[in-house]
Scaffold this motif. Structure first.
Motif, PDB file in Angstrom:
ATOM      1  N   PRO A  20       0.818  -1.222   0.000  1.00 41.19           N
ATOM      2  CA  PRO A  20       0.000   0.000   0.000  1.00 41.19           C
ATOM      3  C   PRO A  20       0.852   1.273   0.000  1.00 41.19           C
ATOM      4  O   PRO A  20       0.463   2.280  -0.584  1.00 41.19           O
ATOM      5  CB  PRO A  20      -0.810  -0.092   1.287  1.00 41.19           C
ATOM      6  CG  PRO A  20      -0.741  -1.496   1.717  1.00 41.19           C
ATOM      7  CD  PRO A  20       0.526  -2.049   1.165  1.00 41.19           C
ATOM      8  N   LEU A  21       2.001   1.216   0.647  1.00 42.09           N
ATOM      9  CA  LEU A  21       2.874   2.394   0.641  1.00 42.09           C
ATOM     10  C   LEU A  21       3.376   2.703  -0.764  1.00 42.09           C
ATOM     11  O   LEU A  21       3.514   3.868  -1.132  1.00 42.09           O
ATOM     12  CB  LEU A  21       4.050   2.178   1.594  1.00 42.09           C
ATOM     13  CG  LEU A  21       3.687   2.065   3.068  1.00 42.09           C
ATOM     14  CD1 LEU A  21       4.931   1.764   3.898  1.00 42.09           C
ATOM     15  CD2 LEU A  21       3.013   3.330   3.545  1.00 42.09           C
ATOM     16  N   GLY A  22       3.647   1.673  -1.533  1.00 39.67           N
ATOM     17  CA  GLY A  22       4.064   1.873  -2.922  1.00 39.67           C
ATOM     18  C   GLY A  22       2.964   2.509  -3.750  1.00 39.67           C
ATOM     19  O   GLY A  22       3.223   3.333  -4.626  1.00 39.67           O
ATOM     20  N   MET A  23       1.741   2.140  -3.457  1.00 39.20           N
ATOM     21  CA  MET A  23       0.616   2.728  -4.173  1.00 39.20           C
ATOM     22  C   MET A  23       0.476   4.205  -3.810  1.00 39.20           C
ATOM     23  O   MET A  23       0.304   5.047  -4.684  1.00 39.20           O
ATOM     24  CB  MET A  23      -0.668   1.979  -3.822  1.00 39.20           C
ATOM     25  CG  MET A  23      -1.886   2.485  -4.544  1.00 39.20           C
ATOM     26  SD  MET A  23      -3.371   1.587  -4.118  1.00 39.20           S
ATOM     27  CE  MET A  23      -3.572   2.040  -2.401  1.00 39.20           C
ATOM     28  N   PHE A  24       0.575   4.521  -2.531  1.00 38.77           N
ATOM     29  CA  PHE A  24       0.437   5.921  -2.111  1.00 38.77           C
ATOM     30  C   PHE A  24       1.625   6.773  -2.532  1.00 38.77           C
ATOM     31  O   PHE A  24       1.490   7.974  -2.748  1.00 38.77           O
ATOM     32  CB  PHE A  24       0.240   6.011  -0.607  1.00 38.77           C
ATOM     33  CG  PHE A  24      -1.080   5.462  -0.150  1.00 38.77           C
ATOM     34  CD1 PHE A  24      -2.271   5.910  -0.699  1.00 38.77           C
ATOM     35  CD2 PHE A  24      -1.125   4.486   0.826  1.00 38.77           C
ATOM     36  CE1 PHE A  24      -3.484   5.403  -0.281  1.00 38.77           C
ATOM     37  CE2 PHE A  24      -2.341   3.976   1.251  1.00 38.77           C
ATOM     38  CZ  PHE A  24      -3.527   4.434   0.698  1.00 38.77           C
ATOM     39  N   ALA A  25       2.807   6.162  -2.651  1.00 42.64           N
ATOM     40  CA  ALA A  25       3.991   6.905  -3.069  1.00 42.64           C
ATOM     41  C   ALA A  25       4.039   7.095  -4.586  1.00 42.64           C
ATOM     42  O   ALA A  25       4.890   7.811  -5.085  1.00 42.64           O
ATOM     43  CB  ALA A  25       5.251   6.174  -2.598  1.00 42.64           C
ATOM     44  N   GLY A  26       3.148   6.438  -5.303  1.00 40.19           N
ATOM     45  CA  GLY A  26       3.102   6.604  -6.752  1.00 40.19           C
ATOM     46  C   GLY A  26       4.019   5.659  -7.500  1.00 40.19           C
ATOM     47  O   GLY A  26       4.282   5.861  -8.689  1.00 40.19           O
ATOM     48  N   ILE A  27       4.530   4.628  -6.843  1.00 38.91           N
ATOM     49  CA  ILE A  27       5.409   3.671  -7.515  1.00 38.91           C
ATOM     50  C   ILE A  27       4.606   2.841  -8.510  1.00 38.91           C
ATOM     51  O   ILE A  27       5.075   2.539  -9.594  1.00 38.91           O
ATOM     52  CB  ILE A  27       6.132   2.782  -6.484  1.00 38.91           C
ATOM     53  CG1 ILE A  27       7.048   3.655  -5.628  1.00 38.91           C
ATOM     54  CG2 ILE A  27       6.903   1.670  -7.162  1.00 38.91           C
ATOM     55  CD1 ILE A  27       7.684   2.938  -4.461  1.00 38.91           C
ATOM     56  N   PHE A  28       3.403   2.463  -8.138  1.00 41.21           N
ATOM     57  CA  PHE A  28       2.515   1.787  -9.085  1.00 41.21           C
ATOM     58  C   PHE A  28       1.102   2.309  -8.891  1.00 41.21           C
ATOM     59  O   PHE A  28       0.734   2.782  -7.821  1.00 41.21           O
ATOM     60  CB  PHE A  28       2.572   0.259  -8.953  1.00 41.21           C
ATOM     61  CG  PHE A  28       2.183  -0.268  -7.605  1.00 41.21           C
ATOM     62  CD1 PHE A  28       0.870  -0.597  -7.334  1.00 41.21           C
ATOM     63  CD2 PHE A  28       3.129  -0.455  -6.620  1.00 41.21           C
ATOM     64  CE1 PHE A  28       0.505  -1.093  -6.100  1.00 41.21           C
ATOM     65  CE2 PHE A  28       2.770  -0.951  -5.389  1.00 41.21           C
ATOM     66  CZ  PHE A  28       1.463  -1.266  -5.128  1.00 41.21           C
ATOM     67  N   ALA A  29       0.332   2.226  -9.952  1.00 40.45           N
ATOM     68  CA  ALA A  29      -1.019   2.775  -9.931  1.00 40.45           C
ATOM     69  C   ALA A  29      -1.991   1.777  -9.318  1.00 40.45           C
ATOM     70  O   ALA A  29      -1.891   0.579  -9.562  1.00 40.45           O
ATOM     71  CB  ALA A  29      -1.466   3.110 -11.349  1.00 40.45           C
ATOM     72  N   PRO A  30      -2.914   2.255  -8.510  1.00 38.23           N
ATOM     73  CA  PRO A  30      -3.928   1.354  -7.958  1.00 38.23           C
ATOM     74  C   PRO A  30      -4.900   0.930  -9.058  1.00 38.23           C
ATOM     75  O   PRO A  30      -5.409   1.759  -9.803  1.00 38.23           O
ATOM     76  CB  PRO A  30      -4.639   2.200  -6.902  1.00 38.23           C
ATOM     77  CG  PRO A  30      -4.384   3.603  -7.298  1.00 38.23           C
ATOM     78  CD  PRO A  30      -3.072   3.616  -8.023  1.00 38.23           C
ATOM     79  N   THR A  31      -5.097  -0.350  -9.181  1.00 38.85           N
ATOM     80  CA  THR A  31      -6.022  -0.884 -10.178  1.00 38.85           C
ATOM     81  C   THR A  31      -7.094  -1.704  -9.475  1.00 38.85           C
ATOM     82  O   THR A  31      -6.990  -2.018  -8.292  1.00 38.85           O
ATOM     83  CB  THR A  31      -5.290  -1.775 -11.189  1.00 38.85           C
ATOM     84  OG1 THR A  31      -4.705  -2.869 -10.505  1.00 38.85           O
ATOM     85  CG2 THR A  31      -4.204  -0.993 -11.932  1.00 38.85           C
ATOM     86  N   PHE A  32      -8.096  -2.079 -10.219  1.00 41.09           N
ATOM     87  CA  PHE A  32      -9.167  -2.907  -9.691  1.00 41.09           C
ATOM     88  C   PHE A  32      -8.619  -4.260  -9.244  1.00 41.09           C
ATOM     89  O   PHE A  32      -9.042  -4.798  -8.221  1.00 41.09           O
ATOM     90  CB  PHE A  32     -10.252  -3.087 -10.753  1.00 41.09           C
ATOM     91  CG  PHE A  32     -11.412  -3.914 -10.283  1.00 41.09           C
ATOM     92  CD1 PHE A  32     -12.279  -3.414  -9.322  1.00 41.09           C
ATOM     93  CD2 PHE A  32     -11.635  -5.173 -10.791  1.00 41.09           C
ATOM     94  CE1 PHE A  32     -13.346  -4.166  -8.872  1.00 41.09           C
ATOM     95  CE2 PHE A  32     -12.696  -5.933 -10.353  1.00 41.09           C
ATOM     96  CZ  PHE A  32     -13.558  -5.433  -9.395  1.00 41.09           C
ATOM     97  N   GLN A  33      -7.659  -4.801  -9.993  1.00 40.86           N
ATOM     98  CA  GLN A  33      -7.062  -6.091  -9.643  1.00 40.86           C
ATOM     99  C   GLN A  33      -6.347  -6.022  -8.300  1.00 40.86           C
ATOM    100  O   GLN A  33      -6.376  -6.980  -7.527  1.00 40.86           O
ATOM    101  CB  GLN A  33      -6.087  -6.533 -10.721  1.00 40.86           C
ATOM    102  CG  GLN A  33      -6.758  -6.869 -12.026  1.00 40.86           C
ATOM    103  CD  GLN A  33      -5.754  -7.117 -13.126  1.00 40.86           C
ATOM    104  OE1 GLN A  33      -4.610  -6.672 -13.034  1.00 40.86           O
ATOM    105  NE2 GLN A  33      -6.183  -7.799 -14.160  1.00 40.86           N
TER     106      GLN A  33
END
Length: 52
Positions: A20-33
């Motif tokens: 989740p930290l990677g998602m919030f830091a913008g490392i990867f985009a949050p997707t439905f999957q």
């Protein structure tokens, strides 16, 4: 408990905490999957740690 099982639990736990930290830091985009797979991964991790 074997040392290899402890290492697997620690590495898996750290990866699940950092995802989740990677998602919030913008490392990867949050997707439905992501929102479908992440709770399943948490449940599987908890199940496996209870079995040990």
């Amino acid at each position: 408990m074997d040392k290899s099982k402890k290492i697997l639990i620690v590495v898996g736990g750290v990866m699940l905490l950092l995802a989740p930290l990677g998602m919030f830091a913008g490392i990867f985009a949050p997707t439905f999957q992501y929102f479908i797979v992440y709770p399943v991964a948490i449940s599987l991790f908890l199940y496996l740690t209870k079995q040990l």
